[in-house]
Write a protein that holds these residues in place. Structure first.
Motif, PDB file in Angstrom:
ATOM      1  N   GLY A 149      11.751   1.926  -2.555  1.00 33.90           N
ATOM      2  CA  GLY A 149      11.750   3.341  -2.191  1.00 33.90           C
ATOM      3  C   GLY A 149      10.386   3.914  -1.871  1.00 33.90           C
ATOM      4  N   GLY A 150       9.394   3.021  -1.712  1.00 31.27           N
ATOM      5  CA  GLY A 150       8.031   3.484  -1.441  1.00 31.27           C
ATOM      6  C   GLY A 150       7.776   3.737   0.032  1.00 31.27           C
ATOM      7  N   SER A 151       6.577   4.228   0.331  1.00 32.12           N
ATOM      8  CA  SER A 151       6.235   4.624   1.707  1.00 32.12           C
ATOM      9  C   SER A 151       5.512   3.517   2.477  1.00 32.12           C
ATOM     10  CB  SER A 151       5.362   5.881   1.660  1.00 32.12           C
ATOM     11  OG  SER A 151       4.213   5.622   0.869  1.00 32.12           O
ATOM     12  N   ASN A 152       5.295   2.389   1.871  1.00 25.12           N
ATOM     13  CA  ASN A 152       4.658   1.242   2.537  1.00 25.12           C
ATOM     14  C   ASN A 152       3.253   1.558   3.025  1.00 25.12           C
ATOM     15  OD1 ASN A 152       4.727  -1.469   3.321  1.00 25.12           O
ATOM     16  ND2 ASN A 152       5.279  -0.951   5.420  1.00 25.12           N
ATOM     17  N   LYS A 153       2.520   2.273   2.224  1.00 27.24           N
ATOM     18  CA  LYS A 153       1.149   2.605   2.608  1.00 27.24           C
ATOM     19  C   LYS A 153       0.152   1.563   2.086  1.00 27.24           C
ATOM     20  CE  LYS A 153       1.599   7.605   3.211  1.00 27.24           C
ATOM     21  NZ  LYS A 153       1.284   8.926   2.652  1.00 27.24           N
ATOM     22  N   LYS A 154       0.416   1.041   0.924  1.00 26.45           N
ATOM     23  CA  LYS A 154      -0.547   0.108   0.325  1.00 26.45           C
ATOM     24  C   LYS A 154      -0.369  -1.315   0.853  1.00 26.45           C
ATOM     25  CE  LYS A 154      -0.795   2.704  -4.047  1.00 26.45           C
ATOM     26  NZ  LYS A 154      -2.152   3.253  -3.909  1.00 26.45           N
ATOM     27  N   ARG A 155       0.867  -1.710   0.982  1.00 22.60           N
ATOM     28  CA  ARG A 155       1.203  -3.010   1.558  1.00 22.60           C
ATOM     29  C   ARG A 155       0.503  -4.172   0.850  1.00 22.60           C
ATOM     30  NH1 ARG A 155       0.576  -1.174   7.853  1.00 22.60           N
ATOM     31  NH2 ARG A 155       1.895   0.646   7.659  1.00 22.60           N
ATOM     32  N   GLN A 156       0.566  -4.174  -0.421  1.00 19.03           N
ATOM     33  CA  GLN A 156      -0.074  -5.252  -1.180  1.00 19.03           C
ATOM     34  C   GLN A 156       0.949  -5.978  -2.052  1.00 19.03           C
ATOM     35  OE1 GLN A 156      -3.424  -6.007  -0.679  1.00 19.03           O
ATOM     36  NE2 GLN A 156      -3.151  -4.446   0.910  1.00 19.03           N
ATOM     37  N   LYS A 157       0.551  -7.185  -2.452  1.00 19.43           N
ATOM     38  CA  LYS A 157       1.402  -8.015  -3.299  1.00 19.43           C
ATOM     39  C   LYS A 157       1.517  -7.415  -4.703  1.00 19.43           C
ATOM     40  CE  LYS A 157       1.515 -13.044  -3.902  1.00 19.43           C
ATOM     41  NZ  LYS A 157       0.630 -14.235  -3.815  1.00 19.43           N
ATOM     42  N   CYS A 158       2.673  -7.583  -5.312  1.00 19.04           N
ATOM     43  CA  CYS A 158       2.881  -7.140  -6.699  1.00 19.04           C
ATOM     44  C   CYS A 158       1.711  -7.593  -7.570  1.00 19.04           C
ATOM     45  CB  CYS A 158       4.186  -7.744  -7.227  1.00 19.04           C
ATOM     46  SG  CYS A 158       4.392  -7.574  -9.016  1.00 19.04           S
TER      47      CYS A 158
END
Length: 418
Positions: A149-158
């Motif tokens: 449900g996030g905005s995909n701004k960081k785009r980093q691995k868990c």
DNA sequence: GCCAACGTTGGC
DNA sequence: GCCAACGTTGGC
């Protein structure tokens, strides 16, 4: 370094790429006068060693010293060059290796590419984080993901899945400028002229390399990083700063042998144990012993056709750079300087056994060699305004190697009238 | 110097 | 074509 007129003698050399030219020049000065140098001229080349473009170096001429020629071959073609196997390490541009277009995956150049990948990789593939396949769903990076449900701004691995050993460290690129060598140490990284040593069992990562750097190392690494950040070439780095390119290739061999269990890089196809005579196999055993031993710095053992075991000094900085020790299957040896054999009467031979059968005997000889320098021969005659190359003259009985405090052997000295 | 943001790319 | 996430960069 001698130079000929920049416009003369160039021939097209497409093996290096379209537009490349090549010319041969005989040295006209220095102690190695008469030796032939090969120069190349062509389009800018991106050098992975230096992470910069090689261009406008030395009046648009890239000198094919043992260093830069390797750059050229590595990064224009990204292919195997059998010249790496040649004791002189100088690509000829004509041999099978120079024309090869297929990576063998085993030679030095292939292994170097492999090493780059190892150094660049972001995960070790072995730690708990790397083995974890499931996102935690709660860390900031997970929360950012569209599937949570996030905005995909960081785009980093868990965060829980980020490698514990290879976690991102800022100065990545400086690894490219660091060179891996092996001499008296298990694994050594060279950043310019500084050495960092590691045990052979150390997991080499950007993290533990960074931790080993002192503040000036870190500053330099950051500077390189900063210069390369936007792909800005940093000048003459290749020629003026990274003087260890040649040495690198040798060291990578050691590093890879130890970490990847690659046991042979040089082509030994005709000399495999079992296919030759007993004496050849004995020579092969000595080769393996030498390779698993600590040799004087940057001396390296290779096997060539003959069969013959050769010990070469790989550092161009060494005064022994043109010196080789050749051991035949009977373990009898000879020493050559600039391809010329020492006379059998040379005093060097009196100090060491006639046959070199053990690592200790080889090492003693190499250490002994380092106490000598190459005889300067006779001074060149005046050849001003004369186009013919000068050839170094020596007495017919020149010793080639003389004690460090002398610059000339007694024969040449006598001929000179001293 | 740090980090949020995002263009990019390799793998599927 | 989609997705994960790498690598870079501008803003603070």
């Amino acid at each position: 370094m001698s130079r000929s007129h920049p416009d003369e003698g160039w021939v097209d050399w497409p093996v290096l790429g379209e537009g490349w030219k090549r010319k041969e020049v005989v040295r006209r000065s220095g102690s190695s006068i008469g030796q032939k140098d090969v120069y190349y001229m062509g389009s800018p080349i991106f050098c992975v060693f230096c992470w910069s473009y090689l261009e406008e170096i030395d009046e648009s001429v890239i000198m094919c010293s043992k260093n830069t020629s390797i750059h050229i071959h590595e990064y224009t073609n990204l292919t195997v060059c059998a010249c790496f196997c040649h004791p002189q390490w100088i690509p000829c541009g004509q041999c099978v290796g120079c024309h090869n277009t297929v990576n063998c995956g085993q030679c030095v150049s292939c292994c170097f590419l492999c090493l780059l990948l190892i150094l660049k990789r972001r995960s070790c593939g072995e730690c708990n984080a790397c083995l974890c396949r499931k996102d935690c769903g709660t860390c900031d990076f997970c929360v950012d993901k569209p599937k949570f449900g996030g905005s995909n701004k960081k785009r980093q691995k868990c965060r829980l899945r980020q490698c514990q050993r290879q976690a991102m460290v800022k100065p990545h690129l400086f690894l490219m400028n660091s060179l891996v060598v092996s001499g008296h140490f298990d694994i050594v990284l060279v950043l310019n002229t500084s050495l960092l040593t590691f045990d052979r069992d150390t997991y080499i990562s950007s993290t533990n390399i960074w931790e080993k750097l002192n503040s000036s190392h870190q500053k330099e690494a950051t500077r390189i990083n900063s210069n390369t950040r936007r792909g800005i070439p940093h000048g003459k780095c290749c020629l003026s700063e990274n003087l260890y390119i040649m040495d690198t290739v040798v060291c990578i061999y050691f590093l890879l042998c130890r970490s990847l269990q690659i046991t042979q890089i040089f082509s030994l196809a005709d000399n495999q144990a079992g296919s030759g005579t007993d004496s050849e196999n004995q020579l092969m055993k000595l080769l393996h012993s030498l390779r698993s031993s600590v040799l004087p710095i940057l001396w390296y053992a290779i096997m060539v056709d003959g069969p013959q075991l050769q010990l070469i000094q790989c550092s161009k900085q060494s005064i022994m750079t043109d010196t080789m020790v050749l051991i035949d299957p009977g373990f009898y040896y000879k020493v050559t300087v600039q391809k010329q054999p020492l006379l059998p009467t040379h005093s060097l031979y009196d100090k060491y056994p006639g046959r070199l059968t053990t690592v200790t005997e080889v090492v003693n000889l190499l250490l002994g060699l380092e106490k000598y320098v190459v005889c300067q021969g006779l001074p060149p005659r005046e050849h001003l305004f004369h186009k013919e190359p000068l050839i170094l003259e020596r007495a017919s009985t020149c010793d080639f190697l003389v004690k460090r405090k002398l610059s000339m052997c007694t024969s040449c000295r006598a001929l000179r009238g001293f």
